[in-house]
Design a protein around this motif. Structure first.
Motif, short mmCIF file in Angstrom:
data_model
loop_
_atom_site.label_atom_id
_atom_site.label_comp_id
_atom_site.label_asym_id
_atom_site.label_seq_id
_atom_site.Cartn_x
_atom_site.Cartn_y
_atom_site.Cartn_z
N ASP A 94 0.69 -1.16 -0.19
CA ASP A 94 0.14 0.10 0.07
C ASP A 94 0.91 1.31 -0.11
O ASP A 94 0.63 2.40 -0.84
N VAL A 95 1.80 1.34 0.97
CA VAL A 95 2.70 2.60 1.02
C VAL A 95 3.61 2.74 -0.09
O VAL A 95 3.67 3.87 -0.79
N ALA A 96 4.07 1.66 -0.70
CA ALA A 96 4.93 1.64 -1.88
C ALA A 96 4.08 1.97 -3.36
O ALA A 96 4.72 3.02 -3.83
N LEU A 97 2.90 1.68 -3.35
CA LEU A 97 2.27 1.96 -4.31
C LEU A 97 1.86 3.56 -4.18
O LEU A 97 2.00 4.29 -5.40
N THR A 98 1.40 4.01 -3.07
CA THR A 98 1.12 5.42 -3.00
C THR A 98 2.41 6.09 -3.33
O THR A 98 2.37 7.40 -3.91
N HIS A 99 3.43 5.61 -2.71
CA HIS A 99 4.77 6.33 -2.92
C HIS A 99 5.13 6.69 -4.36
O HIS A 99 5.34 7.80 -4.95
N GLU A 100 4.82 5.48 -5.22
CA GLU A 100 5.40 5.53 -6.63
C GLU A 100 4.15 6.20 -7.32
O GLU A 100 4.42 6.78 -8.51
N LEU A 101 2.74 6.24 -7.04
CA LEU A 101 1.88 6.75 -7.55
C LEU A 101 2.19 8.51 -7.38
O LEU A 101 1.80 9.16 -8.46
N LEU A 102 2.57 8.74 -6.50
CA LEU A 102 3.03 10.04 -6.26
C LEU A 102 4.23 10.56 -7.21
O LEU A 102 4.24 11.77 -7.77
N HIS A 103 5.12 9.68 -7.54
CA HIS A 103 6.17 10.11 -8.32
C HIS A 103 5.33 10.31 -9.92
O HIS A 103 5.85 10.91 -10.71
N ALA A 104 4.54 9.37 -10.09
CA ALA A 104 3.77 9.37 -11.54
C ALA A 104 3.01 10.77 -11.45
O ALA A 104 2.95 11.34 -12.57
#
Length: 194
Positions: A87-97
């Motif tokens: 969950d945290v990794a996806l949120t983190h990477e979605l913020l990059h995107a």
């Protein structure tokens, strides 16, 4: 792996299988309100992403995931074991995107662009839950005073920017200091730091 920096060091060195990781990715995409919110914000910003944008992969670096601007988001199956890590990794990477979508004509080989885009890293560490007190405690970081802002978010941004072969450690620190206030205070697409 990184064009935008990989997210935090998670899990054990063995992690989980790519199949189980994909199941956790699917669960995050369908059930995690923060992941869903940032994904919707990407769509509203003009950069919708399909389910195939997200994939598990065995990674050679110790990271929870990474964003590849032309390929999508990778979650490192060998470095995650629990749903909350995904969950945290996806949120983190979605913020990059999301930030990549907002920033046109970024040059990842230019240290200033990277650091300014690592305002993405500052933002991702700040907004994703990556620097939550519980996560920091599990990493063995027990400084209670200003642990989130001054220690964790800065540390994660410095690690990320310094991984760029075009940026020295000294230059990375200077650039992070230069963009800190603006980047840390930018909470888009959220109204405030979640």
């Amino acid at each position: 792996m990184e064009e935008a920096a990989a997210s935090s060091n998670f899990g054990s060195s063995t992690g989980t299988t790519p199949e189980h990781c994909q199941q956790m990715i699917n669960r995050s995409l369908s059930r995690n309100s923060t992941v869903k919110f940032v994904r919707e914000a990407l769509t509203e910003a003009g950069c919708p992403v399909a389910d195939k944008f997200f994939k598990p992969e065995r990674c050679s670096i110790q990271a929870g995931g990474g964003f590849k601007q032309d390929e999508g988001i990778v979650i490192c199956s060998n470095n995650v074991t629990h749903q909350d890590e995904v969950d945290v990794a996806l949120t983190h990477e979605l913020l990059h995107a999301y930030d990549h979508c907002r920033a046109v004509n970024s040059n990842w080989t230019n240290c200033e662009h990277h650091a300014c885009m690592q305002f993405i890293q500052i933002r991702a560490a700040n907004l994703s839950g990556d620097c939550a007190w519980k996560r920091e405690l599990l990493r063995g970081n027990t400084n209670l005073q200003k642990q989130h802002q001054q220690i964790c978010v800065r540390r994660r941004a410095l690690i990320s920017v310094s991984l760029n072969p075009h940026c020295s450690m000294h230059r990375s620190m200077a650039v992070i200091d230069r963009v800190w206030k603006t980047c840390y205070n930018d909470t888009q697409p959220f109204d405030r730091t979640p």
